[in-house]
Design an enzyme around this catalytic site. Structure first.
Site: not given
Length: 476
Positions: A312, A184, A386, A181
């Protein structure tokens, strides 16, 4: 006072530029002061219905808040105004703040740069990161190689770096990617910093890291989505851009969410057929060059992977399959145990806490994601991480190094636990790798072979500049 000619020439062929994006603003909605699930859904629908890539909204169960982030203050004012007037959200439940400015560094040189000139603690451009990977392979040819595994829709190379101590024989493989993404940024930066630490730690005699490199072969892809990453920091780009830059033919909208494009329960819950959605899943599984190239590369070593990690942000979570459903996968306890050891290792460094769980259970359903696909093709341990922080994609650069340090210590404890609790996996993978060695032909060219003509041209220019500089030193 005149500068020496060779210094002037150095400055002429060396430039450092920064891409400075607009400052973002953040609004937190304190759900403890609302306590109405239907109202939360209405707020999320209201923001999603704007269909604007400059704003993002997400629910954080960990912080009990709804997080709205945008680079357009007027848009944020409109949203908060509608929350108050149309949904009667109490003003005391809303907190707005401006996020710090974060820049991307691009270093351009006609001459060969030394490794020390790459700023490992900065957000670097795609081109600078790729140059750095190649410089590592040139400086440490006995340990490091780089390969271009494909090209994006805008013809940017997708470059992977492999750390393999060939003297230690056959070993299981570990895949780590970042930057699926675009927005990020912490993800590519941390993967790149981990590469630096694994290599420097190996040569400096760090027993922890030498053990990792001796026992495992690391395949590390810092930027899986180069086009989106470049767009997110360009002057005309959008800082919160998530998708790639594929032009969808049937609409004026751009981009596919790469982490909804993998071929495992593709087009299920959590993705979208709407080409303008930020979670648009694409026209078919692996329709995108980035996911197709990466999956083909992983499949070329099928049966040899020990672990898959996709980095991420944000939220500080360690997630494992399944992502398409809240139901547990058949190896749920195994995944959970290893993830908890990873989280414990991370916490031991700076007391940063990560929450552990299956994607569909503790986050949301996200069909077509990479970690579930990797698990489906036989990778025994597969995770999405994350990274920091808990509230925003805009993370200061001083978070990069400690995050990388934490993750490496986490990996040390993660692999130790699996070796103790699941020793058969390591032995079987070594046998698989050993069996493949005599017959397997590498289908991927090295960066050197693909860029040979460009490198020759660059080397010719560099030689000319070097000779000119030497002339300046001797005769000026």
């Amino acid at each position: 006072m005149r500068l020496p000619l060779y210094i002037l020439l150095y400055l002429l062929v060396t430039s450092v530029t920064y891409s400075v994006t607009k400052r973002l603003e953040l609004t937190l909605v304190d759900l403890k002061k609302i306590n109405d699930e239907s109202l939360v859904k209405k707020m999320m629908y209201m923001v999603h219905s704007l269909d604007n890539p400059k704003v993002d909204i997400r629910l954080s169960k960990r912080t009990h808040s709804l997080i709205i982030e945008t680079e357009d203050p007027r848009l944020l004012s409109l949203i908060t105004y509608r929350f108050k007037t149309e949904l009667n959200i109490p003003p005391g439940a809303l907190t707005t703040r401006q996020l710090p400015e974060v820049k991307v560094k691009n270093t351009y040189r006609l001459h060969k740069r030394s490794l020390g000139e790459f700023d490992i603690t900065a957000y670097n451009s795609h081109e600078s990161v790729n140059d750095y990977l190649d410089e590592l392979s040139i400086s440490y040819p006995d340990l490091v190689t780089t390969k271009i595994i494909g090209y994006t829709h805008q013809n940017r190379p997708i470059k992977i770096l492999i750390i393999n101590n060939q003297k230690s024989g056959a070993k299981p493989k570990v895949f780590i990617d970042g930057g699926q993404h675009a927005r990020e940024w912490i993800s590519p930066a941390v993967v790149t910093h981990m590469i630096h630490q694994l290599i420097s730690g190996y040569y400096k005699g760090d027993d922890r890291l030498r053990s990792l490199v001796t026992k495992y072969e690391f395949h590390m892809l810092p930027i899986l989505n180069p086009d989106g990453y470049v767009y997110s920091y360009s002057d005309h780009g959008i800082r919160l851009w998530r998708k790639n830059m594929n032009n969808v033919t049937t609409t004026n909208c751009t981009g596919v969410d790469l982490n909804r494009n993998w071929d495992f329960h593709w087009a299920g819950r959590g993705g979208s057929r709407d080409e303008c959605s930020i979670v648009y899943q694409g026209q078919s599984a692996f329709s995108e060059k980035e996911t197709k190239a990466t999956s083909d590369y992983i499949l070329s070593y099928q049966g040899q992977w020990h672990s898959y990690f996709s980095f991420h942000s944000f939220g500080q979570l360690i997630l494992f399959p399944y992502s398409h459903t809240a139901a547990p996968n058949p190896d749920y306890e195994k995944h959970r145990s290893a993830a908890k050891s990873l989280a414990a290792g991370i916490k031991s460094v700076n007391n940063r806490r990560y929450t552990v769980g299956a994607v569909g259970m503790i986050l949301y359903e996200a069909s077509g994601s990479s970690e579930s696909w990797a698990y489906s093709i036989g990778v025994p341990y597969s995770y999405t991480l994350e990274l920091p922080d808990l509230f925003t994609f805009v993370v200061p650069t001083d978070v990069i190094e400690p995050t990388a340090n934490e993750l490496l210590q986490g990996l040390v404890e993660y692999f130790q636990l699996i070796e103790e609790e699941d020793p058969k996996v390591y032995k079987q993978l070594v046998a698989n790798v050993t069996e493949s060695l005599p017959t397997r032909e590498d289908n991927y060219q090295t960066s050197d072979s693909l860029y040979s003509s460009e490198r020759r041209n660059s080397q010719n220019i560099s030689l000319l500049l070097y000779l000119t500089m030497m002339w300046g030193i001797i005769y000026y």
